[in-house]
Design a protein around this motif. Structure first.
Motif, short mmCIF file in Angstrom:
data_model
loop_
_atom_site.label_atom_id
_atom_site.label_comp_id
_atom_site.label_asym_id
_atom_site.label_seq_id
_atom_site.Cartn_x
_atom_site.Cartn_y
_atom_site.Cartn_z
N GLY A 65 -4.14 8.15 -0.06
CA GLY A 65 -2.95 8.97 -0.08
C GLY A 65 -2.34 9.26 1.27
O GLY A 65 -1.28 9.89 1.35
N SER A 66 -2.94 8.81 2.36
CA SER A 66 -2.44 9.07 3.70
C SER A 66 -1.65 7.87 4.20
O SER A 66 -2.19 6.75 4.26
N LEU A 67 -0.38 8.07 4.57
CA LEU A 67 0.42 6.96 5.09
C LEU A 67 -0.05 6.55 6.48
O LEU A 67 0.11 5.39 6.88
N THR A 68 -0.63 7.47 7.24
CA THR A 68 -1.22 7.10 8.53
C THR A 68 -2.40 6.16 8.33
O THR A 68 -2.54 5.15 9.05
N ALA A 69 -3.22 6.46 7.33
CA ALA A 69 -4.34 5.57 7.03
C ALA A 69 -3.85 4.24 6.48
O ALA A 69 -4.50 3.20 6.71
N VAL A 70 -2.73 4.22 5.77
CA VAL A 70 -2.14 2.97 5.30
C VAL A 70 -1.82 2.07 6.49
O VAL A 70 -2.13 0.87 6.50
N LEU A 122 7.22 5.53 7.40
CA LEU A 122 7.56 6.84 7.97
C LEU A 122 8.46 7.63 7.03
O LEU A 122 8.25 8.83 6.82
N CYS A 123 9.45 6.97 6.46
CA CYS A 123 10.39 7.67 5.56
C CYS A 123 9.69 8.13 4.29
O CYS A 123 9.91 9.26 3.82
N ALA A 135 0.82 -1.21 0.00
CA ALA A 135 0.00 0.00 0.00
C ALA A 135 0.85 1.26 0.00
O ALA A 135 0.47 2.28 -0.59
N THR A 136 2.01 1.23 0.65
CA THR A 136 2.91 2.38 0.63
C THR A 136 3.40 2.65 -0.79
O THR A 136 3.43 3.80 -1.26
N GLY A 137 3.78 1.59 -1.49
CA GLY A 137 4.17 1.76 -2.89
C GLY A 137 3.03 2.26 -3.75
O GLY A 137 3.22 3.12 -4.62
N PHE A 138 1.84 1.73 -3.52
CA PHE A 138 0.67 2.21 -4.26
C PHE A 138 0.47 3.70 -4.05
O PHE A 138 0.15 4.44 -4.99
N THR A 139 0.67 4.17 -2.82
CA THR A 139 0.48 5.59 -2.50
C THR A 139 1.48 6.47 -3.24
O THR A 139 1.13 7.55 -3.73
N VAL A 140 2.72 6.00 -3.36
CA VAL A 140 3.73 6.78 -4.08
C VAL A 140 3.34 6.92 -5.55
O VAL A 140 3.40 8.02 -6.13
N ALA A 141 2.97 5.80 -6.18
CA ALA A 141 2.55 5.87 -7.58
C ALA A 141 1.29 6.72 -7.75
O ALA A 141 1.17 7.50 -8.70
#
Length: 367
Positions: free
Chosen positions: A308-313, A225-226, A83-89
């Motif tokens: 798009g929120s890493l906290t929500a991820v 986090l990064c 999901a983090t990778g999905f958010t970046v794309a």
């Protein structure tokens, strides 16, 4: 003489309106969760089980032991990486639906690398090599779609989706062919799968002997986090956001649109490949057919829910990870099909999507 009086100005609201609270993402998520939970209860009753017994089994599978918690955390970490990778794309305006294929490519690359290492390889060398191979394998797999996107204008949704099936086939061929990764035949129970990775290529445990939680939990948390800090506080994050809003305007401003789009998609594939490497480097430490267990598609759902929120991820990954582990015990202890949890997860996504669509339309009609 006529005296004119002016009415006092209307009082301004100091707090949020009830309508705004109802449209808040947290309110929408809570309502969707309650509806999905209600549907799950109906499915449990339809299966002939007692809801109290089913809930106890689900709770036992999620939190009942150190093993259950550790297994849930491992699942959540794998989902969080994808999901983090999905958010970046997605920040660059791309939709990566190829997490499953990228996970398979990364897992295959990790297994091949681990099995090529000497049996006495130290963990300080073996584990980083296996994880790096997984990342590069997933990045290369997504790089195919990235190249087609930036050079030929092909939709990344189509290419990444189709590459999923090729990735699944790649794993199947690898574990069935003796010339590739198939374990030498010793019994019918060892096939189709590879030989176990050497001890120095296996992820270390972080929760003690009774917990299967591995270092992937820490790796996923640090990376999330990064990545979140990079997207929010660096020039690259601003550029990705600009490309996501308007590639044409970004190109006129001199931004390297093709490089940003291709790089973000390759990075997303790399994180999915890293998740595949983590699965291979976790007990039973083999590459097996269907080892991905649909994590790539579940990670896509987590990424869509996070918006798009890493906290929500992190929150959605933990929710889905614990539900996945609880669903296994639900089937064993309460005789309720484990697919019930998958149905509840799917309904949760549908309810949130429907609520977002309805509130969005009401907002537009009221403006």
């Amino acid at each position: 003489m006529t005296v004119t009086t002016t009415a006092p100005p209307p009082s301004r609201r100091t707090g949020p309106r009830p309508a705004d609270l109802a449209r808040h993402p947290v309110s929408v998520a809570v309502l969707a969760a309650l509806l999905a939970l209600g549907a799950g209860i109906l499915l449990v009753v339809a299966a002939g089980a007692d809801p109290a017994t089913a809930w106890a089994a689900l709770d036992e599978g999620m939190f009942g032991s150190s093993y259950a918690v550790g297994s849930s955390l491992n699942s959540a970490a794998v989902l969080a990486l994808i999901a983090t990778g999905f958010t970046v794309a997605h920040r660059a305006g791309l939709v990566n639906v190829g997490g499953e294929g990228q996970l398979c490519a990364g897992g295959t690359a990790a297994a091949a690398t681990g099995l090529a290492l000497p049996a006495a390889v130290p963990g300080a060398i073996g584990v980083p090599l296996v994880l790096l191979a997984g990342f590069l394998g997933g990045a290369a797999w997504a790089g195919i779609a990235a190249w087609l996107k930036v050079r030929r204008g092909t939709s990344e949704v189509i290419t990444t989706l189709l590459l999923n099936f090729i990735g699944l086939g790649l794993v199947s061929v690898s574990v069935h062919e003796a010339a590739l990764l198939r374990q030498p035949v010793t019994s019918s129970e060892t096939l189709p799968q590879s030989a176990p990775l050497p001890a120095g290529a296996q992820l270390p445990l972080i929760g003690g002997a009774e917990s299967p939680a591995t270092a992937v939990v820490i790796i996923a948390a640090v990376l999330a986090l990064c990545v979140g800090a990079a997207l929010r506080h660096t020039a690259t994050g601003v550029r990705l956001r600009a490309v996501g809003h308007s590639p044409a305007a970004s190109a006129r401003l001199g931004l390297p649109v093709a490089r940003l789009e291709g790089g973000s998609l390759a990075f997303a594939g790399g994180l999915a490949g890293l998740a595949g490497a983590a699965l291979v480097a976790t007990a039973p430490y083999v590459l097996a057919e269907n080892f991905s267990s649909g994590y790539g598609f579940s990670g896509l759902v987590v990424g869509l829910l996070a918006r798009g929120s890493l906290t929500a991820v992190a929150a959605a990954s933990l929710l889905f990870g614990f539900l996945t582990s609880g669903g296994i015990n639900l089937q064993l202890a309460a005789q309720v099909p484990a697919q019930t949890v998958q149905i509840v997860q799917s309904l949760l996504v549908l309810f949130i999507a429907a609520a977002m669509l309805i509130t969005h339309r009401r907002t537009r009609s009221g403006s």
